[in-house]
Write a protein that holds these residues in place. Structure first.
Motif, PDB file in Angstrom:
ATOM      1  N   ILE A 249       1.225  -1.357   0.446  1.00 35.03           N
ATOM      2  CA  ILE A 249      -0.028   0.200  -0.056  1.00 35.03           C
ATOM      3  C   ILE A 249       0.962   1.318  -0.318  1.00 35.03           C
ATOM      4  O   ILE A 249       0.974   1.994  -0.566  1.00 35.03           O
ATOM      5  N   LEU A 250       1.813   1.140   0.805  1.00 33.75           N
ATOM      6  CA  LEU A 250       3.161   2.429   0.241  1.00 33.75           C
ATOM      7  C   LEU A 250       3.465   2.784  -0.927  1.00 33.75           C
ATOM      8  O   LEU A 250       4.032   3.747  -0.580  1.00 33.75           O
ATOM      9  N   VAL A 251       4.204   1.661  -0.524  1.00 35.60           N
ATOM     10  CA  VAL A 251       4.710   1.439  -2.445  1.00 35.60           C
ATOM     11  C   VAL A 251       3.367   1.789  -3.667  1.00 35.60           C
ATOM     12  O   VAL A 251       4.114   3.135  -4.083  1.00 35.60           O
ATOM     13  N   GLY A 252       2.359   1.814  -3.310  1.00 34.69           N
ATOM     14  CA  GLY A 252       1.451   2.581  -4.004  1.00 34.69           C
ATOM     15  C   GLY A 252       1.296   4.396  -3.641  1.00 34.69           C
ATOM     16  O   GLY A 252       1.090   4.807  -5.119  1.00 34.69           O
ATOM     17  N   LEU A 253       0.746   4.169  -2.506  1.00 32.06           N
ATOM     18  CA  LEU A 253       0.712   5.942  -1.943  1.00 32.06           C
ATOM     19  C   LEU A 253       1.995   6.552  -2.219  1.00 32.06           C
ATOM     20  O   LEU A 253       1.538   7.702  -3.270  1.00 32.06           O
TER      21      LEU A 253
END
Length: 283
Positions: A249-253
């Motif tokens: 999720i943090l990669v996408g954000l």
């Protein structure tokens, strides 16, 4: 006699001295040209604080993974081919929606700002659209366009065109009446008036709307790609939520954030070059 001549020479102002004082005064009032790299100071500081807190054990790794963990996950996703495919899909959706929204916003703003009839027909409708939450239109657009790519692009276009229209229309409506009188005195035709006065005067407002539209296209994409999507950064984040993969999720954000910062910087660069004639505190 010599002393008198010497006194006269000393009290005579040097040519251009007043102009030099004025230039130095303007330099003191102007903060100076901001370097593009200076905008990275804030994100870099945030990254340092994040890494420091992670190394000190102040953050729960399950909820907020360390930066190196997120970077390692991004490397795995990239090598597996998942991340490049999702990025390409998201960029295509954002680009199509942005192009349609940009065109619609500019055309409607010109039609409304340059014609009383156009303003009567367009401005009220756009204001009504602005009052309706754009994401609230998703169920209706799904019924109209289906659950494929069309409704996603249409929603992004709406998110983009509203700020572009509002700011461009406000700039067109705010043209100083003295310029209109000057154009009448100079005998300018309507086409010359629009080209030489109206469009240059509306460009600052247009670029403000353009920056808001670019950011809005990425914000809308985050939500839209979690609705019946099979690829894209939002879909990747939605799948990671189901499996509790906070690092994904943090990669996408972070990818969304980087794209938003890069696109905004690109618009600012174009704005600075197009409006090079305008002196501001940030120029």
């Amino acid at each position: 006699m010599t002393a008198a001549v010497t006194t006269t020479v000393r009290t005579t102002p040097v040519a251009g001295e007043d102009e030099a004082h004025r230039v130095r005064g303007r330099r003191r009032l102007t903060p100076g040209r901001r370097l593009p790299a200076a905008r990275l100071a804030g994100p870099a500081l945030l990254l340092v604080l994040w890494a420091t807190a992670s190394a000190a054990g102040q953050l729960d790794p399950g909820a907020v993974p360390a930066p190196w963990t997120v970077l390692r996950t991004a490397g795995h996703l990239w090598s597996a081919g998942t991340l490049p495919t999702d990025i390409l899909t998201s960029v295509e959706r954002a680009a199509y929606g942005f192009a349609i929204g940009l065109t619609a916003g500019v055309v409607l703003a010109l039609a409304s700002g340059l014609s009383r009839v156009g303003e009567a027909l367009i401005d009220g409708t756009v204001q009504l659209n602005r009052a309706i939450p754009t994401l609230g239109l998703i169920p209706l657009f799904i019924l109209w366009l289906g659950i494929g790519e069309s409704f996603k692009i249409a929603i992004i276009a709406i998110v983009v065109y509203v700020p572009i229209y509002l700011n461009t229309h406000a700039a067109l409506s705010g043209i100083d009446s003295r310029f209109v009188e000057l154009a009448e005195v100079q005998g300018l035709t309507r086409f010359q008036f629009v080209r030489q006065i109206v469009i240059p005067g509306a460009l600052p407002g247009f670029f403000v709307g353009l920056r808001l539209g670019v950011t809005g296209s990425w914000l809308g994409l985050v939500v839209l790609e979690q609705i019946n999507a099979t690829s894209g950064l939002g879909y990747m984040m939605f799948q990671a939520q189901n499996y509790g993969q906070s690092d994904v999720i943090l990669v996408g954000l972070l990818v969304y954030g980087v794209f938003g910062l890069v696109s905004d910087s690109a618009v600012r660069l174009v704005e600075r070059r197009v409006l090079s004639w305008r002196r501001t505190l940030s120029s």
